[in-house]
Scaffold this motif. Structure first.
Motif: not given
Length: 491
Positions: A50-66
């Motif tokens: 995770a590039k940043e804190d990702i809250p439950a239910g959030a979209w996980v993709h290139t904007h917040n995953l490395k």
């Protein structure tokens, strides 16, 4: 149909089966809070951080995953016990016996050298790109001469054979020779120009022993009319090949190539696991499969390494992986920069994400062989083949390695073909319905209530039908592609 699917109990993300305003179909949703720097788990393995804190239910993709991938790594062989077919085995189980269930035969063409083809075609292979138009023209004209079991006369144009150096020139000669020797071709005409680097005389050294009734050569600069002479030779080849008829053959003679392209978020859930199940079923019956696309093993390579049947194969697999990583580095390219725009649009965020889905095509059988680019299969079972991820180059490499059929899974669709029947397997029903002129089999029903056991049986039977003569969509369209790997300079 459920809206999301959790693939493995260890996962902290789920995949959307139906899109909504926040998360498109095929994309990932966080099942719980994922702190910055924490691993994102899919298929039971880390696909990045995770590039940043990702809250439950959030979209996980290139904007917040490395990606978590690095450079060339050190590996340790840790062989595992694995499930193969219907029983648990070690990675070195010895020879497997064919399963007695009535699915051990197909109708093939047995060649004098013992190889078996699933097609009886005449192939026209130019030694150099200068002869492409001649090859294409004479093949088109020769189709009017077909008879008996000869289904089609096919030309395989390519831009190489001259102005090449080092490995590139060797690749061209080796791949062309492999195609000349392929059992799907009942007869082959090799068309040379006469002044090229990879001339017919040089190519003969790579072809090895050949049957003069099956393989014929023509050098255009030595002919007064190469079109007339080529058609005469093709007529002789058709006369010879027409004598072959299909006969019952054990499936242990089948070699099937495994490839994917235009992947989406369902690739690792539907089509790739289906192909993996087929691979296990065929290998349990003595057949062989070949997995390639080495850059798309990055991130999942340790899983493959630990399935190697012995430590020698493990070391060969390490070399296979690191050779491609060094290839990327030598061209100043990032090792992990692989998912295409189409892959990302379909929900694949990192190379690990793609690789863990991609390698599922190999099923669970032990790895019995590791092949260099251009090398042909010698040891039955699951083999790894050195080739890039490019669809045409990799599929051609699979055919050159001896595959009589290529299985190609896709979530976005493509009309391309290869030198051998190329079966397109859709990851989702929408694609299968929209592009029925491209897609041969729909794996999307696996998330719509059809069980893997039921669908894998249907798929296995379908591939046996293809091996026995059933044409796939690309064949019906008359598509036959080939491409050769290029790594160096052009003179």
């Amino acid at each position: 149909m459920q809206n999301f699917i959790k693939i493995n109990e260890k996962d902290n993300v789920a995949v959307a089966l139906e899109g909504n305003k926040e998360i498109p179909a095929g994309h990932k949703m966080a099942l719980g809070d994922i702190p910055a720097g924490a691993p994102v788990i899919k298929y039971g393995y880390t696909i990045g951080y995770a590039k940043e804190d990702i809250p439950a239910g959030a979209w996980v993709h290139t904007h917040n995953l490395k990606t978590g991938l690095g450079e060339v790594l050190e590996y340790i062989y840790e062989p595992m016990e694995i499930e193969s077919g219907e029983k648990k085995i070690s990675v070195n189980p010895g020879k497997q016996m064919a399963v007695e269930d009535g699915r051990n035969l197909f109708q093939g063409f047995v060649r004098p050298d013992g190889k078996v083809g699933v097609r009886n075609e005449i192939w026209v292979i130019p030694t150099v790109g200068c002869m492409n138009n001649v090859a294409t023209s004479v093949a088109r004209q020769a189709n009017s001469l077909r008879k008996g079991s000869v289904r089609e006369v096919i030309a395989f144009p390519h831009p190489y054979g001259c102005s090449q150096m080092g490995d590139d020139q060797e690749y061209t000669r080796t791949i062309l020779a492999d195609l000349v020797n392929h059992p799907n071709a009942g007869g082959v005409l090799v068309l040379g120009l006469g002044c090229e680097n990879s001339s017919t005389e040089i190519l003969k050294n790579y072809i090895g022993e050949y049957d003069a009734r099956r393989v014929k050569f023509l050098v255009a600069q030595e002919s007064e009319d190469e079109m007339v002479d080529a058609l005469e030779l093709l007529e002789e080849l058709i006369d010879y090949a027409a004598g072959f008829e299909r006969q019952p053959v054990s499936v242990d003679k089948l070699i099937i190539g495994l490839k994917c392209g235009g992947s989406d978020g369902l690739s690792g859930i539907t089509a790739n696991p289906l192909v993996g199940r087929f691979s296990d079923m065929l290998i349990a019956r003595g057949g062989s499969t070949i997995l390639t696309e080495v850059p798309e093993m990055f991130g999942a390579e340790t899983i493959l390494m630990n399935r190697c049947a012995d430590e020698t194969l493990f070391r060969q697999t390490v070399e296979l992986i690191n050779d491609f990583k060094n290839y990327f580095k030598s061209h100043n390219q990032a090792i992990y920069e692989n998912p295409s725009p189409g892959n990302k649009a379909g929900g694949i965020s990192t190379l690990e994400d793609k690789s863990l889905g991609c390698t599922q095509k190999s099923g669970s059988a032990p790895i019995k062989g590791v092949l260099a680019y251009g090398e042909t299969l010698k040891i039955p079972g699951l083999n790894l083949l050195s080739a890039p991820g490019n669809d045409l180059v990799a599929a051609t490499a699979l055919a050159a390695a001896g595959a009589q059929i290529v299985l190609f899974t896709t979530g976005r669709g493509t009309p391309f073909a290869s030198p051998v029947p190329t079966v397109k397997i859709a990851t989702n029903s929408k694609l299968a319905g929209k592009k029925s002129n491209w897609i041969d089999f729909n794996a999307g029903v696996l998330v719509e209530g059809t069980s893997m056991e039921e669908l894998s049986g249907q798929f296995y039977d379908y591939i046996i039908e293809v091996a026995s003569g059933r044409r796939v969509c690309s064949e019906e369209a008359g598509f036959h592609d080939m491409a050769i790997f290029k790594r160096g300079v052009t003179l």
